[in-house]
Design a protein around this motif. Structure first.
Motif, PDB file in Angstrom:
ATOM      1  N   ASN A  57     -12.811  -1.615   3.688  1.00 38.73           N
ATOM      2  CA  ASN A  57     -13.691  -1.921   2.562  1.00 38.73           C
ATOM      3  C   ASN A  57     -13.691  -3.418   2.201  1.00 38.73           C
ATOM      4  O   ASN A  57     -14.362  -3.830   1.245  1.00 38.73           O
ATOM      5  CB  ASN A  57     -13.295  -1.116   1.322  1.00 38.73           C
TER       6      ASN A  57
ATOM      7  N   ASN B 102     -10.894  -7.211   7.709  1.00 44.05           N
ATOM      8  CA  ASN B 102     -11.414  -5.844   7.587  1.00 44.05           C
ATOM      9  C   ASN B 102     -11.293  -5.040   8.879  1.00 44.05           C
ATOM     10  O   ASN B 102     -11.973  -4.045   9.069  1.00 44.05           O
ATOM     11  CB  ASN B 102     -12.863  -5.846   7.099  1.00 44.05           C
TER      12      ASN B 102
ATOM     13  N   GLN C 101      -4.529   4.878   2.753  1.00 42.30           N
ATOM     14  CA  GLN C 101      -5.039   3.958   1.723  1.00 42.30           C
ATOM     15  C   GLN C 101      -5.158   2.546   2.269  1.00 42.30           C
ATOM     16  O   GLN C 101      -6.121   1.829   1.982  1.00 42.30           O
ATOM     17  CB  GLN C 101      -4.108   3.967   0.507  1.00 42.30           C
ATOM     18  N   ALA C 102      -4.188   2.144   3.110  1.00 41.37           N
ATOM     19  CA  ALA C 102      -4.228   0.798   3.696  1.00 41.37           C
ATOM     20  C   ALA C 102      -5.459   0.637   4.575  1.00 41.37           C
ATOM     21  O   ALA C 102      -6.183  -0.366   4.483  1.00 41.37           O
ATOM     22  CB  ALA C 102      -2.953   0.539   4.489  1.00 41.37           C
TER      23      ALA C 102
ATOM     24  N   GLU D 169      -8.223   2.296   4.464  1.00 38.07           N
ATOM     25  CA  GLU D 169      -9.431   2.349   3.635  1.00 38.07           C
ATOM     26  C   GLU D 169      -9.688   1.003   2.951  1.00 38.07           C
ATOM     27  O   GLU D 169     -10.821   0.496   2.945  1.00 38.07           O
ATOM     28  CB  GLU D 169      -9.263   3.451   2.579  1.00 38.07           C
ATOM     29  N   ASP D 170      -8.630   0.402   2.392  1.00 37.17           N
ATOM     30  CA  ASP D 170      -8.789  -0.890   1.707  1.00 37.17           C
ATOM     31  C   ASP D 170      -9.165  -1.995   2.692  1.00 37.17           C
ATOM     32  O   ASP D 170      -9.971  -2.883   2.366  1.00 37.17           O
ATOM     33  CB  ASP D 170      -7.494  -1.250   0.964  1.00 37.17           C
TER      34      ASP D 170
ATOM     35  N   GLU E   6       0.845  -1.194   0.000  1.00 38.09           N
ATOM     36  CA  GLU E   6       0.000   0.000   0.000  1.00 38.09           C
ATOM     37  C   GLU E   6       0.880   1.245   0.000  1.00 38.09           C
ATOM     38  O   GLU E   6       1.939   1.268   0.639  1.00 38.09           O
ATOM     39  CB  GLU E   6      -0.913   0.011   1.230  1.00 38.09           C
TER      40      GLU E   6
ATOM     41  N   LYS F 225      -5.066  -8.262  -2.752  1.00 38.77           N
ATOM     42  CA  LYS F 225      -5.718  -6.960  -2.741  1.00 38.77           C
ATOM     43  C   LYS F 225      -6.737  -6.944  -3.877  1.00 38.77           C
ATOM     44  O   LYS F 225      -6.374  -7.075  -5.048  1.00 38.77           O
ATOM     45  CB  LYS F 225      -4.685  -5.852  -2.927  1.00 38.77           C
ATOM     46  N   GLY F 226      -8.005  -6.835  -3.536  1.00 40.86           N
ATOM     47  CA  GLY F 226      -9.047  -6.923  -4.550  1.00 40.86           C
ATOM     48  C   GLY F 226      -9.273  -8.357  -4.989  1.00 40.86           C
ATOM     49  O   GLY F 226      -9.059  -9.298  -4.224  1.00 40.86           O
TER      50      GLY F 226
ATOM     51  N   ALA G 103     -11.107  -5.231   1.057  1.00 37.50           N
ATOM     52  CA  ALA G 103     -10.314  -5.522  -0.139  1.00 37.50           C
ATOM     53  C   ALA G 103      -9.021  -6.262   0.159  1.00 37.50           C
ATOM     54  O   ALA G 103      -8.314  -6.663  -0.771  1.00 37.50           O
ATOM     55  CB  ALA G 103      -9.988  -4.225  -0.878  1.00 37.50           C
ATOM     56  N   ILE G 104      -8.689  -6.473   1.432  1.00 42.33           N
ATOM     57  CA  ILE G 104      -7.418  -7.085   1.798  1.00 42.33           C
ATOM     58  C   ILE G 104      -7.653  -8.484   2.382  1.00 42.33           C
ATOM     59  O   ILE G 104      -8.453  -8.669   3.294  1.00 42.33           O
ATOM     60  CB  ILE G 104      -6.654  -6.217   2.816  1.00 42.33           C
TER      61      ILE G 104
ATOM     62  N   ARG H  87     -10.232 -12.863   4.443  1.00 45.18           N
ATOM     63  CA  ARG H  87     -10.482 -11.427   4.406  1.00 45.18           C
ATOM     64  C   ARG H  87     -10.284 -10.822   5.791  1.00 45.18           C
ATOM     65  O   ARG H  87     -10.739 -11.362   6.795  1.00 45.18           O
ATOM     66  CB  ARG H  87     -11.918 -11.157   3.940  1.00 45.18           C
TER      67      ARG H  87
END
Length: 421
Positions: free
Chosen positions: A377, A388, A370-371, A373-374, A365, A409-410, A379-380, A386
């Motif tokens: 959300n 969160n 940004q880390a 946020e991901d 990241e 990621k994603g 995404a990680i 997963r």
């Protein structure tokens, strides 16, 4: 397959380009188990899938009851075959040649076993020929005008060719003559670019042993993909038979990803499936291409032939895990295979907050904001799970024998984090 059916089978598979005397060779296969050979110069320490094309033909002869011999060219390999090249080869040291010979011998034994099969080294006879004998016994039998007209030489004349590489066809001819005399070899097989070298060998045998000598040459067509590009090359380079250079998973994936337009041709060339089995798969390519059953069969068959059934099972296990995202059942060895070409980072063993892990240690990241946020959300993923919660702690010893942490990621963006010893 009966041994006299081998040529008809090769024709059906589209595996015959040129034959010096098809009727004569057919009659020979009806009379006896034929000894035949193909050469491989030790220019590297592994074969690649391009080499498999003529060797698959040798294997078919072996399975039909004939006797294949492979010449590993310790002698010719120290010189360099000009076939298919636009420039002069860089000469290898004899230590390199010896190392490569040993590596190729192991690969050949894996493919052909030890029953009804031999490996020989042309250094054993070429190294014993004096310069004067080479010129007096063999050089006299090779008119320069004929040698210049061979495609392998003619294609190099404008760019230049050394006397060393110019004489390669004589050395290969001596191989055929020696094998004919000492091992009753009557057939040489090679790629389309070997036609000139092979016919030079049959000509030499007829001159020295008599025109009634029953020796033949057979070449295989140049393998091109449906888009016209050369078979066997990928964006990453050659596809090797050595599992250290191309992992069994990568090898399996190469075959799995073949175009519908090519897959039936490759089933004919690279598998030992029957005509009926291949025709049934061809029908499925036409009617149910989305199922890719032909590609899966091709991948299984060729991977099994080169690496064994265990490698097939591992490759399919890795493929399924990457498809679903569930990595929990993968072994450290399977992780090494499946993530070989993916982005990676190396860190020391640690327990650390996930945000710091993504930003400070691995640079996955670009920033903590940004880390976070991901992560929030969803995404990680860490080792397939997963995460969160931004306060999650990454334990590098938690999975895969403490050797790896896998970050996703994603949907598909994986990073392999190696844990240093």
């Amino acid at each position: 397959m009966e041994r006299n059916e081998i040529l008809a089978d090769l024709e059906w598979r589209g595996a015959v380009n040129q034959v010096t005397d098809l009727d004569g060779l057919q009659k020979l296969t009806e009379e006896k188990a034929v000894s035949l050979y193909c050469g491989a110069d030790p220019t590297g320490d592994s074969l690649h899938i391009g080499h498999l094309i003529p060797f698959m033909i040798l294997k078919r002869f072996q399975m039909a009851g004939h006797h294949p011999i492979i010449v590993i060219g310790g002698g010719t390999g120290s010189i360099g075959d000009p076939s298919g090249r636009k420039s002069e080869r860089q000469l290898q040291t004899m230590d390199q040649v010896q190392h490569n010979k040993e590596a190729l011998t192991k690969q050949m034994t894996r493919l052909f076993g030890t029953e009804n099969f031999d490996i020989v080294d042309n250094y054993d006879w070429l190294s014993k020929i004096s310069l004067l004998d080479f010129l007096r016994i063999y050089g006299k039998e090779f008119p320069i005008n004929v040698m210049l007209n061979k495609e392998v030489v003619a294609s190099r004349l404008s760019a230049g060719i050394s006397f060393t590489e110019f004489t390669y066809q004589i050395l290969q001819s001596i191989d055929f003559l020696t094998l004919y005399r000492e091992h009753d070899v009557q057939l040489q097989i090679g790629g389309a670019d070997q036609w000139g070298n092979i016919t030079a060998g049959t000509d030499l045998i007829h001159k020295l042993e008599g025109s009634e000598a029953r020796v033949y040459g057979l070449t295989i067509p140049l393998m091109l993909k449906a888009d016209g590009t050369k078979f066997g090359k990928t964006a990453g380079g050659a596809v090797w038979l050595d599992a250290e250079k191309t992992t069994p998973y990568e090898f399996y994936q190469f075959w799995l990803n073949q175009d519908d337009r090519d897959v039936v041709k490759y089933l004919k060339y690279f598998t030992f499936l029957s005509h009926d089995e291949i025709e049934a798969l061809a029908e499925k390519v036409a009617t149910e291409p989305e199922k890719r059953e032909a590609q899966r069969t091709l991948a299984r068959e060729v991977t099994n032939f080169v690496h064994g059934q265990k490698a097939v099972e591992e490759a399919e296990h890795i493929s399924a895990a990457l498809f679903t995202g569930d990595l929990t059942d993968l072994s450290a060895e399977e992780i090494e295979q499946g993530f070989k070409g993916m982005p990676s980072a190396t860190i020391a063993p640690t327990k650390i907050n996930l945000v710091e892990f993504l930003v400070d240690l691995t640079k996955i990241e670009p920033s903590r904001r940004q880390a976070r946020e991901d992560i929030q959300n969803g995404a990680i993923y860490v080792n397939g799970q997963r995460q969160n919660e931004t306060d999650f702690e990454v334990d590098t010893n938690a999975a895969f024998d403490g050797k790896f942490v896998i970050i996703r990621k994603g949907k598909k963006k994986y990073t392999l984090v190696r844990i240093a010893d």
